[in-house]
Design an enzyme around this catalytic site. Structure first.
Site, PDB file in Angstrom:
ATOM      1  N   LYS A  11     -20.304 -16.465  19.797  1.00  0.00           N
ATOM      2  CA  LYS A  11     -21.557 -16.499  20.573  1.00  0.00           C
ATOM      3  C   LYS A  11     -22.184 -17.903  20.497  1.00  0.00           C
ATOM      4  CE  LYS A  11     -21.911 -11.553  20.073  1.00  0.00           C
ATOM      5  NZ  LYS A  11     -22.709 -10.354  20.052  1.00  0.00           N
ATOM      6  N   GLU A 166     -17.292  -2.319  24.478  1.00  0.00           N
ATOM      7  CA  GLU A 166     -18.373  -2.688  23.571  1.00  0.00           C
ATOM      8  C   GLU A 166     -19.627  -1.921  23.959  1.00  0.00           C
ATOM      9  OE1 GLU A 166     -17.642  -6.797  21.677  1.00  0.00           O
ATOM     10  OE2 GLU A 166     -18.740  -7.128  23.512  1.00  0.00           O
ATOM     11  N   GLY A 172     -24.421  -5.904  17.296  1.00  0.00           N
ATOM     12  CA  GLY A 172     -25.376  -6.588  16.430  1.00  0.00           C
ATOM     13  C   GLY A 172     -26.367  -5.662  15.751  1.00  0.00           C
TER      14      GLY A 172
END
Ligand code: 13P
Length: 252
Positions: A11, A166, A172
């Site tokens: 990321k 995902e 996260g």
């Protein structure tokens, strides 16, 4: 037989120097012949990381790209530029691109086709939000994304494409899908691929799971028959954690 693919999506983390040392720590003495390992640093670190991974089993990928080869698209990066930097993979349609940068299935489809035309292997990301899952729409949403993002992609091209499931609510958050829930969605995705391309093609497409993959859940996820790898965010930023994920136990 599908070769498992473990990929790290870094990321928007790591300066050039930080990226170099993380890549070095990941690559150090890494040896596998029954799995593929990929790291996807930010654009700015691709060149430095390329020098580190050369001669190691690590492949290099990017996190996004524009569909055009070149042109007046200020701030964008083209497939030719990624090839030039030694990328073999590119993540496309990540939920953060969809959520914060307005990417929709039609745009992602255009990028997927462009990546394939330029010899880059797309990792096409799909996944439902918490609200969509709670409303009982998870499969409709995900399978719809798969169909739209693969429009005009040929069966032959499917050999170099990877799908990453995902669930947005698992990214996260530490709140990973159970292996059984993930398996159910992966199986549904594979059935959709069989519908579109026939079972022979569907059987060889790798489907990764992503969303809070950690050293302590990777083995159970990888034990599922339709889970062929992982797309790892947070845990890929720690060399030790990522290496433990890469070293997942093969049970089948
Ligand atoms: P986390 O592993 O941090 O949940 O991120 C997953 C992800 O978005 C990988 O692309």
């Amino acid at each position: 037989m599908r070769l498992p693919l473990i990929a790290g999506n870094w990321k928007m983390y790591k300066t050039v120097e930080e990226a170099r040392s993380l890549a070095q720590a990941v690559a150090d003495d890494l040896r596998f012949d029954d799995r593929e390992v990929l790291i996807c640093p930010p654009f700015t670190a691709l060149q430095a990381v390329r020098a580190v991974v050369e001669g190691t089993p690590l492949a290099l990928g990017a996190q996004n790209m524009h569909w055009a080869e070149q042109g007046a698209y200020t701030g964008e990066i083209s497939p030719l530029m990624l090839r030039d930097l030694g990328c073999s993979y590119v993540i496309l349609g990540h939920s953060e691109r969809r959520q914060y940068f307005g990417e929709d299935d039609a745009l992602i489809n255009r990028k997927v086709r462009s990546a394939l035309e330029h010899g880059l292997r797309p990792i096409l990301c799909v996944g439902e939000t918490k609200a969509q899952r709670d409303a009982g729409n998870a499969k409709t949403v995900v399978l719809g994304q798969v169909r739209l993002c693969l429009e005009q992609v040929t069966a032959e091209q499917m050999h170099s494409l990877v799908i990453a499931y995902e669930p947005v609510w698992a990214i996260g958050t530490g709140d990973t899908a159970t292996p059984a829930d993930a398996q159910e969605m992966h199986e549904a995705i594979r059935n959709t691929l069989a519908d579109l391309y026939g079972s022979q093609v569907a059987d060889q497409v790798r489907i990764q799971y992503g969303g809070s993959v950690k050293p302590d859940n990777i083995d159970d996820l990888m034990a599922q028959s339709d889970i062929d790898g992982a797309l790892v965010g947070g845990a890929s930023l720690k060399a030790g954690d990522f290496r433990r994920i890469v070293a997942f136990e093969r049970r089948s």
